[in-house]
Design an enzyme around this catalytic site. Structure first.
Site, mmCIF file in Angstrom:
data_model
loop_
_atom_site.group_PDB
_atom_site.id
_atom_site.type_symbol
_atom_site.label_atom_id
_atom_site.label_comp_id
_atom_site.label_asym_id
_atom_site.label_seq_id
_atom_site.Cartn_x
_atom_site.Cartn_y
_atom_site.Cartn_z
ATOM 1 C CB CYS A 17 -0.965 0.124 1.435
ATOM 2 S SG CYS A 17 0.000 0.106 2.713
ATOM 3 C CG HIS A 46 4.363 -6.198 11.519
ATOM 4 N ND1 HIS A 46 3.137 -5.904 12.226
ATOM 5 C CD2 HIS A 46 5.311 -5.866 12.334
ATOM 6 C CE1 HIS A 46 3.400 -5.376 13.200
ATOM 7 N NE2 HIS A 46 4.825 -5.303 13.480
ATOM 8 C CG HIS A 80 3.518 -0.686 12.422
ATOM 9 N ND1 HIS A 80 4.954 -1.269 12.316
ATOM 10 C CD2 HIS A 80 2.453 -1.494 11.670
ATOM 11 C CE1 HIS A 80 4.749 -2.245 11.451
ATOM 12 N NE2 HIS A 80 3.484 -2.423 10.995
ATOM 13 C CG HIS A 130 -1.028 -4.143 15.503
ATOM 14 N ND1 HIS A 130 -0.542 -2.915 15.109
ATOM 15 C CD2 HIS A 130 -0.807 -5.111 14.746
ATOM 16 C CE1 HIS A 130 -0.454 -3.130 13.942
ATOM 17 N NE2 HIS A 130 -0.404 -4.231 13.541
ATOM 18 C CD GLU A 132 -3.022 1.234 13.115
ATOM 19 O OE1 GLU A 132 -3.811 1.924 12.981
ATOM 20 O OE2 GLU A 132 -2.769 0.132 12.366
ATOM 21 C CB THR A 171 -5.435 1.717 9.759
ATOM 22 O OG1 THR A 171 -3.996 1.273 9.811
ATOM 23 C CG2 THR A 171 -5.428 3.110 10.217
ATOM 24 C CB SER A 229 1.437 -8.775 8.386
ATOM 25 O OG SER A 229 0.493 -7.939 7.624
ATOM 26 C CG ASN A 231 -2.167 -5.999 5.977
ATOM 27 O OD1 ASN A 231 -2.176 -6.528 4.913
ATOM 28 N ND2 ASN A 231 -1.130 -5.379 6.445
#
Length: 323
Positions: A17, A46, A80, A130, A132, A171, A229, A231
């Site tokens: 991304c 990650h 992050h 995490h 983030e 996110t 990771s 996502n």
């Protein structure tokens, strides 16, 4: 011997991304401008393959700023995001700090700060531990944010009785899981204030939508990505819920369990937002060695998002002063 046929449905969008591209480019640009070593606090993204590649180029990954021995060398904060205590420590030690936090994560930080200034108690939907989530909770004083991970957390929630409530989210969550949790929060707290635009980023949403489209059509699915990771893990879960009989998270070809993927006729393939395309190509090559492969790209969205490098890296190096 004739190899059996295999159709690979290749999800698009997949892989990097804009925030990940920016973070990796930040490390490589810092190495180009300033030479090695460049220090990076935590994994820049990650993905073990990306981290090892950057190590070979001269990046040194550290857990904390106290492990940076030379204050004159660049130190980069990961995509992050970090608690406010980290840039404060960097400033106190006069470190050359470069913040590669994804702008969409920074958006969540700003939202939380605005809610706090307006006297609201903040609910953060996310996963404990995490980076983030640690970074977002670290934007505000302890107790200003309550973490919500599950529907059970919603039911058990006892927020401060005298303060309005607002919510933000990590996110990289499952779009569907987050919707359920937010709806449960709104049912319990009708005055709950949310973000103007949802916090789950465009890339997470687009990749999950592509998987939902492909997963019911295949015998098995591979998500290329690292176990840490978020996502990527969500993509695997989305594939299972969408009806795929077998969905696995795989980083490299040596992790493929051929007892699962040895007799299939249709394979779905995608990659998490921190997984480079070269790993997707490796996976396709591994199947091509065993099958007569036909690759079909399935596109569900077009992405054109771009984030510029951190300000400290946008210029060219200044010439050394004449002696």
């Amino acid at each position: 011997m004739t190899k059996p046929p295999l159709d690979i449905l290749l999800c698009t969008p997949r892989g990097f991304c804009a925030g990940v591209v920016r973070a990796i480019d930040a490390v490589e640009k810092a190495l180009s401008l300033h030479g090695a070593p460049v220090y990076v606090r935590h994994e820049i993204v990650h993905n073990k393959y990306v981290v090892e590649s950057l190590k070979r180029k001269g990046a040194v990954f550290v857990a904390e700023l106290s492990q940076v021995p030379d204050a004159t060398r660049p130190v980069i904060f990961s995509a992050h995001g970090v608690p406010k205590s980290v840039p404060a420590e960097a400033q106190q030690r006069h470190l050359f700090a470069i913040d590669a936090t994804c702008p969409l994560v920074t958006k969540v930080h700003r939202e939380a700060e605005v809610h706090h200034k307006r006297g609201r108690h903040i609910l953060l939907v996310g996963h404990a531990g995490h980076p983030e989530v640690i970074g977002t909770m670290g934007q505000l004083p302890e107790g200003a944010i309550t973490l919500i991970e599950t529907l059970s957390d919603v039911a058990a929630l006892a927020p401060p009785p005298d303060r309005p409530l607002a919510f933000v989210t990590q996110t990289t969550l499952s779009v569907d899981d987050t919707r359920e949790i937010v709806e449960a929060l709104q049912a319990r707290f009708p005055g709950l204030i949310g973000p103007h635009r949802e916090d789950i980023c465009y890339a997470t949403t687009n990749r999950q939508e592509a998987v939902k489209h492909v997963a019911p059509k295949v015998d098995a699915m591979i998500v290329v990505g690292s176990p840490n990771s978020s996502n990527s893990q969500r993509l695997r879960e989305v594939a299972e819920r969408a009806g795929c009989p077998a969905a696995r998270l795989v980083l490299r070809t040596d992790e493929i369990d051929w007892s699962v993927f040895g007799g299939i006729r249709r394979l779905g393939l995608t990659a998490g937002a921190s997984a480079p395309e070269v790993l997707v190509e490796e996976i396709i090559d591994a199947f091509a060695a065993r099958y007569e492969v036909r690759v079909e790209t399935v596109t569900t969205a077009d992405e054109s998002v771009f984030f510029p490098l951190p300000r400290e890296l946008r210029g060219e190096p200044q010439p050394a002063p004449a002696e």
